[in-house]
Design a protein around this motif. Structure first.
Motif, PDB file in Angstrom:
ATOM      1  N   LYS A  87       3.058  -1.547   4.272  1.00 53.12           N
ATOM      2  CA  LYS A  87       1.640  -0.454   4.128  1.00 53.12           C
ATOM      3  C   LYS A  87       1.745   1.000   2.598  1.00 53.12           C
ATOM      4  O   LYS A  87       0.903   0.847   1.739  1.00 53.12           O
ATOM      5  CB  LYS A  87       0.150   0.008   5.189  1.00 53.12           C
ATOM      6  CG  LYS A  87      -0.896   0.853   4.503  1.00 53.12           C
ATOM      7  CD  LYS A  87      -1.241   0.629   6.494  1.00 53.12           C
ATOM      8  CE  LYS A  87      -1.847  -0.003   7.028  1.00 53.12           C
ATOM      9  NZ  LYS A  87      -3.447   0.142   7.551  1.00 53.12           N
ATOM     10  N   THR A 108      -5.420   5.325   5.267  1.00 51.33           N
ATOM     11  CA  THR A 108      -5.936   4.711   4.500  1.00 51.33           C
ATOM     12  C   THR A 108      -7.186   5.441   4.341  1.00 51.33           C
ATOM     13  O   THR A 108      -8.269   4.566   3.454  1.00 51.33           O
ATOM     14  CB  THR A 108      -5.813   2.901   4.363  1.00 51.33           C
ATOM     15  OG1 THR A 108      -5.751   2.361   5.652  1.00 51.33           O
ATOM     16  CG2 THR A 108      -4.609   3.032   4.122  1.00 51.33           C
ATOM     17  N   ASN A 149       2.931  -0.040  -0.153  1.00 48.62           N
ATOM     18  CA  ASN A 149       1.712  -0.262  -1.264  1.00 48.62           C
ATOM     19  C   ASN A 149       0.885   1.187  -1.648  1.00 48.62           C
ATOM     20  O   ASN A 149       0.817   0.396  -2.522  1.00 48.62           O
ATOM     21  CB  ASN A 149       0.528  -1.274   0.013  1.00 48.62           C
ATOM     22  CG  ASN A 149       0.896  -2.289  -0.774  1.00 48.62           C
ATOM     23  OD1 ASN A 149       1.446  -2.851  -1.383  1.00 48.62           O
ATOM     24  ND2 ASN A 149       1.062  -3.884   0.997  1.00 48.62           N
TER      25      ASN A 149
END
Length: 504
Positions: free
Chosen positions: A252, A217, A255
């Motif tokens: 994650k 991320t 998402n």
């Protein structure tokens, strides 16, 4: 021969630039069978050859590397560990790539051997130098170093040495050089993690895996894309998938797929996210993965209908991967009419556009349509037939037209589609009811490349091995197909030569 090798080594020691002598020695070594070479070089000291590596003369160094490669490969790992540790250590710091690779190749042999590996485990300096080689500019050197350390980590003493001494700090120091080298260390740690749950435990405790997961991320999109590739590799093992689930990585990534809609540069990393779930579905369960993360399949359909070739290709590959399993076919069936426009798009992509996408579309079709004999239930046969008929008003003619175009890869991909349906009764009925199709199958003049001949042979084999083909296609066609199969893929019928009176 041993005496001549010894005399050649003595000749070299008395010459300033022994290019000719080294060439002669190299020729002599190459002329000796591998089985006899060990005896011929036994006991020979190679100090003179190693000393000649300390030169800026690339030709001389190259010949020395060739000679040393021949001689060292003929010696046992233990002999090398006992006699040439210092020379190998120097080789790791040599300015030339070829010398470093020579040293790393031999060290790789040593760490694979249960006896000689102890010599390496006890030589902290060599292992530190191998780690520093990961930071070398030349990728070939870094790859060899990664291979050495991965082999070393196949044992608990190797894991202890790498992760529970100051060698771990050396790894972190190399990581700090730049982004490219940091990802080489990630590659190493992921490769080690795949070996066993124990090795994954060592890697996790080192915190290097944690750093990789944080990069998923990160702000740098290219780094994020590379991190996704690494995590996908880690997911290849059962224990790797369990670890990723414990760390919440699946959620994650799901998402991240949801958030891609609002990110204008998501096309740089979105394909990697979809590939991750595609491979996860095949390794675990298509139904479980698609039910737990519905955003995955929704995004695949959306990408298949997109205008961006970069995401279309990944969508096609993913659909083919899912459709290659019965469970995946059933998951796609449950989407109902939502899948219909995707099939229509696949046929559009197969008939026009860039060749690469056309091939990938045809390959996806063949995976979706294929059913092994034991999978051919009434429901699955009906499903495959319905999908094929949704491709076009005249799907047989569409695939035939593609196969006739002058692009070998398209020809072979089209034949794969026919092979997929040729094993199924409904496919055989379509074939026999398509004018000229059986003549096309039996015509050896269509597709002259090896790949094309192999693809046609696979199609014929698919038809012959089907228990329904003789009845549906007719005995005459079936006999011709068996003859084709018996003659093999590359058979050429003899052309009779007729003598003409007066011909020269």
């Amino acid at each position: 021969m041993a005496a001549s090798i010894e005399s050649l080594l003595q000749e070299i020691s008395g010459v300033d630039r022994p290019i000719e002598e080294l060439q002669t020695l190299k020729t002599a070594l190459l002329s000796i069978p591998q089985s006899s070479l060990a005896q011929s070089v036994s006991g020979q000291r190679l100090d003179v050859i190693f000393s000649l590596l300390n030169s800026n003369d690339r030709e001389q160094v190259g010949l020395c590397v060739d000679v040393l490669e021949c001689i060292l490969m003929a010696q046992s790992p233990l002999q090398i560990a006992q006699n040439y540790r210092t020379e190998l250590q120097r080789g790791l710091k040599h300015p030339l790539e070829a010398v470093k690779i020579l040293a790393l190749t031999q060290i790789g042999r040593l760490v694979e051997n249960p006896v000689s590996v102890t010599e390496i485990l006890n030589n902290h300096t060599i292992l530190q130098a191998v780690i520093y080689c990961i930071g070398e500019e030349k990728m070939s050197v870094a790859k060899k170093a990664i291979q050495c350390l991965t082999k070393l980590s196949h044992s608990k003493p190797g894991l202890d040495k790498l992760f529970q001494t100051d060698l771990l700090q050396a790894l972190n120091d190399v990581m700090a050089k730049n982004d490219i080298i940091r990802y080489r260390i990630y590659e190493l740690v992921v490769e080690i993690s795949l070996v066993s749950p124990i090795s994954l435990g060592y890697c996790a405790n080192s915190n290097i895996i944690s750093k990789l997961l944080i990069e998923l991320t990160g702000d740098d999109v290219l780094i994020r894309a590379t991190a996704i590739e690494m995590v996908t590799i880690l997911a290849q093992s059962q224990h790797g998938r369990q670890y990723l689930a414990q760390q919440g990585i699946m959620d994650k990534i799901a998402n991240m797929i949801r958030g891609a809609d609002t990110d204008p540069i998501s096309s740089l990393y979105l394909p990697g996210l979809v590939k991750f779930f595609g491979k996860l579905a095949i390794m675990e369960s298509p139904q479980q993965v698609c039910e737990a993360y519905p955003i995955f399949l929704n995004k695949v359909f959306e990408m298949a209908l997109d205008a961006d070739p970069a995401v279309i290709g990944v969508a096609l590959d993913t659909l083919g991967l899912l459709g290659s399993t019965v469970e995946g076919k059933q998951v796609l069936q449950k989407t109902g009419v939502k899948f219909n426009p995707v099939l229509t798009r696949m046929s559009q992509l197969a008939t026009s556009g860039a060749t690469e996408l056309r091939v990938r579309s045809l390959e996806a079709m063949s995976q979706l349509l294929a059913l092994e004999p034991e999978q051919q239930t009434d429901d699955l046969l009906a499903l495959a037939e319905s999908w094929f008929l949704l491709l076009s008003n005249q799907p047989m003619d569409m695939i035939l037209n593609i196969s006739a175009q002058p692009f070998p890869e398209l020809h072979c991909a089209a034949l794969q589609v026919f092979t997929a349906i040729g094993a199924q009764p409904w496919g055989q009925r379509l074939m026999i009811n398509t004018p000229g199709f059986m003549e096309f199958v039996l015509d050896r003049s269509t597709g002259q490349s090896k790949a094309a001949k192999d693809a046609k042979f696979e199609l014929v084999g698919s038809l012959v091995s089907s228990t329904t083909a003789a009845e549906i296609l007719g005995s005459q066609h079936y006999i011709s197909l068996k003859s084709y199969l018996r003659d093999g893929p590359y058979y050429v019928s003899a052309v009779p030569m007729v003598d003409t009176e007066g011909a020269n």
